[in-house]
Design a protein around this motif. Sequence first.
Motif, PDB file in Angstrom:
ATOM      1  N   ASN A 123      35.587  41.414  21.458  1.00  0.00           N
ATOM      2  CA  ASN A 123      34.496  41.732  20.536  1.00  0.00           C
ATOM      3  C   ASN A 123      33.177  41.064  20.912  1.00  0.00           C
ATOM      4  N   ARG A 124      33.120  40.502  22.102  1.00  0.00           N
ATOM      5  CA  ARG A 124      31.880  39.859  22.562  1.00  0.00           C
ATOM      6  C   ARG A 124      30.912  40.949  23.019  1.00  0.00           C
ATOM      7  N   ASN A 125      29.688  40.897  22.543  1.00  0.00           N
ATOM      8  CA  ASN A 125      28.705  41.917  22.911  1.00  0.00           C
ATOM      9  C   ASN A 125      27.904  41.500  24.151  1.00  0.00           C
ATOM     10  N   TYR A 126      26.903  42.259  24.465  1.00  0.00           N
ATOM     11  CA  TYR A 126      26.100  42.067  25.674  1.00  0.00           C
ATOM     12  C   TYR A 126      25.478  40.675  25.763  1.00  0.00           C
ATOM     13  N   VAL A 127      25.105  40.087  24.626  1.00  0.00           N
ATOM     14  CA  VAL A 127      24.452  38.773  24.633  1.00  0.00           C
ATOM     15  C   VAL A 127      25.428  37.629  24.322  1.00  0.00           C
ATOM     16  N   GLY A 128      26.733  37.940  24.222  1.00  0.00           N
ATOM     17  CA  GLY A 128      27.725  36.893  24.054  1.00  0.00           C
ATOM     18  C   GLY A 128      28.118  36.555  22.626  1.00  0.00           C
ATOM     19  N   SER A 129      27.562  37.232  21.647  1.00  0.00           N
ATOM     20  CA  SER A 129      27.951  36.974  20.252  1.00  0.00           C
ATOM     21  C   SER A 129      28.957  38.043  19.816  1.00  0.00           C
ATOM     22  N   ILE A 130      29.520  37.862  18.616  1.00  0.00           N
ATOM     23  CA  ILE A 130      30.459  38.859  18.099  1.00  0.00           C
ATOM     24  C   ILE A 130      29.699  40.146  17.800  1.00  0.00           C
ATOM     25  N   PHE A 131      30.218  41.239  18.320  1.00  0.00           N
ATOM     26  CA  PHE A 131      29.660  42.569  18.100  1.00  0.00           C
ATOM     27  C   PHE A 131      29.572  42.841  16.595  1.00  0.00           C
ATOM     28  N   GLY A 132      28.415  43.283  16.128  1.00  0.00           N
ATOM     29  CA  GLY A 132      28.199  43.531  14.699  1.00  0.00           C
ATOM     30  C   GLY A 132      29.188  44.522  14.116  1.00  0.00           C
ATOM     31  N   GLY A 133      29.579  45.522  14.899  1.00  0.00           N
ATOM     32  CA  GLY A 133      30.564  46.498  14.433  1.00  0.00           C
ATOM     33  C   GLY A 133      31.911  45.855  14.166  1.00  0.00           C
ATOM     34  N   SER A 134      32.249  44.844  14.933  1.00  0.00           N
ATOM     35  CA  SER A 134      33.497  44.122  14.724  1.00  0.00           C
ATOM     36  C   SER A 134      33.423  43.303  13.436  1.00  0.00           C
ATOM     37  N   LEU A 135      32.282  42.667  13.184  1.00  0.00           N
ATOM     38  CA  LEU A 135      32.101  41.922  11.932  1.00  0.00           C
ATOM     39  C   LEU A 135      32.260  42.858  10.733  1.00  0.00           C
TER      40      LEU A 135
END
Length: 170
Positions: free
Chosen positions: A56-68
């Motif tokens: 669930n890590r996005n392009y910038v390294g945080s949790i992808f908002g869709g996963s949250l």
Amino acid sequence: MYDKLFTFLNKYFKKATLFRVLFNISPMYKRSCGKIIFASEDLHVVKIKIPLSYKNRNYVGSIFGGSLFAATDPIYMIQLMQILGKDFVVWDKKTNIKFKRPAYEDAFATFEFSTTEMEEILKKVKEENEMDYTKILHITDKNGTIFAELDKTLYIATKAYYKQKRSLKR
């Protein structure tokens, strides 16, 4: 399918255990990367963890908002369905999510219905047969720093009223 399995297994296991385990093994919920880590015996409190991982890590390294969002999406509805029982209908109606800061670490959320809220819901549905109920939810880090805020609107009705209302629309 899940409801029938839940009903059968509830003969042998506590409702809270089933809620936690069945959610966590459900393919639809597993894909969100969320995990239920606690469910109170009366299901009035449910806690989830959304671990930061390669899934669930996005392009910038945080949790992808869709996963949250996905990890929080079904909880209130199914929680309330289990609390109210078979004589009620509960649907997710609307959710707004406001991202406050990136989640560069594991995220958590607590879904809670107080006794006062449940009394209010039952009273209003008894009087009006249906209602919309909005809950505010915070997705946080382990220290309570808010990553995202959601306001979720649930539709609640008596099953009899809901069936009658649906038959009139046909």
